[in-house]
Design a protein around this motif. Structure first.
Motif, PDB file in Angstrom:
ATOM      1  N   PRO A   1       0.693  -1.227   0.053  1.00 32.26           N
ATOM      2  CA  PRO A   1      -0.018  -0.058   0.114  1.00 32.26           C
ATOM      3  C   PRO A   1       0.946   1.420   0.002  1.00 32.26           C
ATOM      4  O   PRO A   1       1.749   1.330   0.710  1.00 32.26           O
ATOM      5  CB  PRO A   1      -0.718  -0.082   1.426  1.00 32.26           C
TER       6      PRO A   1
ATOM      7  N   ALA B   1       0.106   5.408   0.025  1.00 27.38           N
ATOM      8  CA  ALA B   1      -0.971   6.568  -0.167  1.00 27.38           C
ATOM      9  C   ALA B   1      -0.223   7.439  -1.186  1.00 27.38           C
ATOM     10  O   ALA B   1       0.847   7.897  -1.396  1.00 27.38           O
ATOM     11  CB  ALA B   1      -0.957   7.316   1.045  1.00 27.38           C
TER      12      ALA B   1
ATOM     13  N   GLN C   1      -6.659  -0.959   3.719  1.00 28.60           N
ATOM     14  CA  GLN C   1      -5.902  -0.767   5.098  1.00 28.60           C
ATOM     15  C   GLN C   1      -6.401   0.065   5.788  1.00 28.60           C
ATOM     16  O   GLN C   1      -6.922   1.361   5.158  1.00 28.60           O
ATOM     17  CB  GLN C   1      -4.656  -0.444   4.342  1.00 28.60           C
TER      18      GLN C   1
ATOM     19  N   LYS D   1       0.615  -4.902   8.896  1.00 29.75           N
ATOM     20  CA  LYS D   1       1.928  -4.494   8.379  1.00 29.75           C
ATOM     21  C   LYS D   1       2.454  -3.677   9.283  1.00 29.75           C
ATOM     22  O   LYS D   1       1.928  -2.672  10.001  1.00 29.75           O
ATOM     23  CB  LYS D   1       1.311  -3.573   6.889  1.00 29.75           C
TER      24      LYS D   1
ATOM     25  N   ASN E   1       9.343  -7.164   2.914  1.00 36.73           N
ATOM     26  CA  ASN E   1       9.050  -5.881   2.229  1.00 36.73           C
ATOM     27  C   ASN E   1      10.217  -4.981   2.550  1.00 36.73           C
ATOM     28  O   ASN E   1      10.945  -4.932   3.566  1.00 36.73           O
ATOM     29  CB  ASN E   1       7.577  -5.307   2.787  1.00 36.73           C
TER      30      ASN E   1
ATOM     31  N   ASP F   1      12.904  -2.441  -0.519  1.00 35.05           N
ATOM     32  CA  ASP F   1      14.059  -2.303  -1.380  1.00 35.05           C
ATOM     33  C   ASP F   1      13.950  -3.680  -2.259  1.00 35.05           C
ATOM     34  O   ASP F   1      15.079  -4.011  -2.692  1.00 35.05           O
ATOM     35  CB  ASP F   1      15.411  -2.401  -0.666  1.00 35.05           C
TER      36      ASP F   1
ATOM     37  N   GLY G   1       6.840  -2.231  -3.123  1.00 33.60           N
ATOM     38  CA  GLY G   1       6.275  -0.786  -3.183  1.00 33.60           C
ATOM     39  C   GLY G   1       6.765   0.117  -4.315  1.00 33.60           C
ATOM     40  O   GLY G   1       6.367   0.022  -5.430  1.00 33.60           O
ATOM     41  N   ARG G   2       7.755   0.943  -3.917  1.00 37.77           N
ATOM     42  CA  ARG G   2       8.390   1.696  -4.816  1.00 37.77           C
ATOM     43  C   ARG G   2       9.074   1.217  -6.145  1.00 37.77           C
ATOM     44  O   ARG G   2       8.727   1.903  -7.213  1.00 37.77           O
ATOM     45  CB  ARG G   2       9.617   2.596  -4.286  1.00 37.77           C
TER      46      ARG G   2
HETATM   47  C1  LIG Z   1       4.736   7.356  -1.333  1.00 39.73           C
HETATM   48  C2  LIG Z   1       4.574   6.254  -0.102  1.00 39.73           C
HETATM   49  C3  LIG Z   1       3.569   5.917   0.396  1.00 39.73           C
HETATM   50  C4  LIG Z   1       3.188   4.736   1.203  1.00 39.73           C
HETATM   51  N1  LIG Z   1       1.979   4.858   1.995  1.00 39.73           N
HETATM   52  C5  LIG Z   1       1.804   3.690   2.910  1.00 39.73           C
HETATM   53  C6  LIG Z   1       0.382   3.517   3.285  1.00 39.73           C
HETATM   54  O1  LIG Z   1      -0.690   4.067   2.971  1.00 39.73           O
HETATM   55  N2  LIG Z   1       0.213   2.336   4.171  1.00 39.73           N
HETATM   56  C7  LIG Z   1       1.550   1.635   4.556  1.00 39.73           C
HETATM   57  O2  LIG Z   1       1.450   0.355   5.237  1.00 39.73           O
HETATM   58  N3  LIG Z   1       2.812   1.829   4.150  1.00 39.73           N
HETATM   59  C8  LIG Z   1       2.898   2.955   3.110  1.00 39.73           C
HETATM   60  N4  LIG Z   1       4.068   3.015   2.668  1.00 39.73           N
HETATM   61  C9  LIG Z   1       5.327   2.008   2.714  1.00 39.73           C
HETATM   62  C10 LIG Z   1       5.310   1.029   1.639  1.00 39.73           C
HETATM   63  O3  LIG Z   1       4.231   0.184   1.848  1.00 39.73           O
HETATM   64  C11 LIG Z   1       6.488   0.061   1.978  1.00 39.73           C
HETATM   65  O4  LIG Z   1       6.486  -0.417   3.268  1.00 39.73           O
HETATM   66  C12 LIG Z   1       7.682   0.969   1.898  1.00 39.73           C
HETATM   67  O5  LIG Z   1       7.985   1.727   0.616  1.00 39.73           O
HETATM   68  C13 LIG Z   1       8.763  -0.210   1.670  1.00 39.73           C
HETATM   69  O6  LIG Z   1       8.799  -0.877   0.469  1.00 39.73           O
HETATM   70  P1  LIG Z   1       9.626  -0.581  -0.771  1.00 39.73           P
HETATM   71  O7  LIG Z   1      11.072  -0.494  -0.517  1.00 39.73           O
HETATM   72  O8  LIG Z   1       9.259  -1.907  -1.858  1.00 39.73           O
HETATM   73  O9  LIG Z   1       9.169   0.710  -1.408  1.00 39.73           O
HETATM   74  C14 LIG Z   1       4.178   4.104   1.589  1.00 39.73           C
HETATM   75  C15 LIG Z   1       5.484   4.194   0.888  1.00 39.73           C
HETATM   76  C16 LIG Z   1       5.633   5.297   0.088  1.00 39.73           C
HETATM   77  C17 LIG Z   1       7.048   5.602  -0.663  1.00 39.73           C
END
Ligand SMILES: Cc1cc2nc3c(=O)[nH]c(=O)nc-3n(C[C@H](O)[C@H](O)[C@H](O)COP(=O)(O)O)c2cc1C
Length: 336
Positions: free
Chosen positions: A16, A18, A70, A139, A200, A202, A224-225
């Motif tokens: 997720p 936002a 969520q 989470k 989760n 990187d 995520g990203r």
């Molecule tokens: C722009 C942005 C918004 C995010 N919003 C949420 C969210 O609404 N709920 C949540 O549990 N995590 C949120 N996260 C965290 C991501 O779900 C994830 O845990 C985090 O980016 C690490 O994973 P990644 O390295 O694959 O990006 C957000 C992260 C980013 C970058």
């Protein structure tokens, strides 16, 4: 991977995010192979549910796939009420956010701030699980800071209170998004509980996904990203996990078709004004790897759907011509 009664189509999940994982993007990721997609967070504060933003986040009309929604908040009874409300509204899984590091969220003691208060964590989980009949997932981050890396303790609380699957981002709240995610804590969590654990942080390539799965023993990975502007990542990871082979990058024509379809869906779902703003963000992510700075500047000044689509079509036409020219120049150079 199985979350209670739901058998996921695979173990590569969309995180997720936002402002990123809006409904059209989630649907696209689902179509292109994400095993599960989770909505952007919704506050447990009923006062904000009437806002346009919340209303859009709560709209599940015609949504395909398992609808995981969520919620974020810190008061057990409000979290329970929000869970019930979202289930009535179509949620098939409720996911609790105890990972968000944002100041705005943490100052209300929600998101990752809760990790400092295991008793409150237990009260929230117990209240939500007993309020709804659908599976509840959680989470978290690995802890509040390095001195208080208590993911294993939180994981045990989650399991004994009926959480059906746990996603762990390999950073503490204090890390925000700095440095590299670590996977030792996720490995320790996996060894201590028997509900599914999703790793989760990187994971941006198929090789990294395989490494993290092998290293942690986790049941799935959450992206995520790495999915921003790259909804093909799910298929690429799934293919690599199944065959050990890389899929070729999507052809330019596929990127064009998927992006244009995505932008059309964004406009259809959000309407012209908000749609144009959301479209700009996604286009920026999709085109970040192309030489597109001046195009993106011009694109950001366009605020209606038709002109945005026309501009994208023209951009891809030029890009295709440039690629053909580069190819024939290299063939000519080899022949000379
Ligand atoms: C722009 C942005 C918004 C995010 N919003 C949420 C969210 O609404 N709920 C949540 O549990 N995590 C949120 N996260 C965290 C991501 O779900 C994830 O845990 C985090 O980016 C690490 O994973 P990644 O390295 O694959 O990006 C957000 C992260 C980013 C970058």
């Amino acid at each position: 991977m199985q979350i209670a009664q739901y058998k996921l189509q695979n173990n590569v999940l969309l995180a997720p995010m936002a402002g990123v994982t809006d409904r059209p993007f989630r649907q696209l990721c689902h179509r292109l192979g994400a095993g599960l997609v989770v909505s952007e967070m919704l506050s447990s504060n009923p006062e904000v549910w009437k806002s346009q933003k919340s209303q859009q986040r709560m709209n599940h009309d015609g949504e395909t796939g398992i609808r995981s929604v969520q919620i974020a908040g810190s008061e057990p009874h409000l979290m329970a009420q929000a869970a019930q409300f979202n289930v009535q509204n179509g949620a098939q899984i409720i996911d609790i956010n105890m990972g968000c590091p944002a100041k705005k969220v943490n100052k209300k003691l929600a998101g990752s701030a809760l990790l400092q208060y295991p008793e409150l964590v237990e009260d929230i989980i117990a209240a939500v699980v007993s309020a709804v009949s659908v599976p509840v997932t959680l989470k978290i981050r690995t802890g509040w800071n390095t001195e208080n890396r208590n993911a294993v303790e939180i994981a045990k609380i989650a399991e004994r209170n009926g959480i059906q699957s746990l996603a762990v981002h390999g950073r503490t709240k204090a890390c925000m998004y700095k440095g590299e995610a670590e996977y030792d804590t996720i490995k320790a969590v996996k060894q201590e509980i028997s509900i599914p654990v999703v790793a989760n942080g990187d994971i941006t390539t198929p090789e990294k996904a395989k490494f993290v799965l092998d290293y942690t023993g986790a049941d799935g990975v959450m992206i995520g990203r790495g999915a921003q502007g790259n909804p093909w990542i799910f298929e690429a990871i799934n293919h690599y996990l199944a065959t050990g082979k890389q899929l070729p990058a999507p052809a330019l024509s596929e990127v064009r078709d998927v992006l244009i379809e995505h932008i059309q869906n964004v406009h259809q779902f959000y309407g012209e004004l908000m749609g144009a703003r959301i479209a700009r963000k996604h286009v920026g992510w999709y085109l970040a790897e192309h030489d597109s700075k001046s195009f993106r500047r011009a694109f950001n000044a366009i605020d209606d759907a038709n002109h945005q689509i026309e501009a994208l079509q023209a951009f891809f036409e030029e890009l295709a011509i440039a690629q053909l020219e580069a190819k024939s120049a290299s063939v000519a150079a080899t022949a000379a």
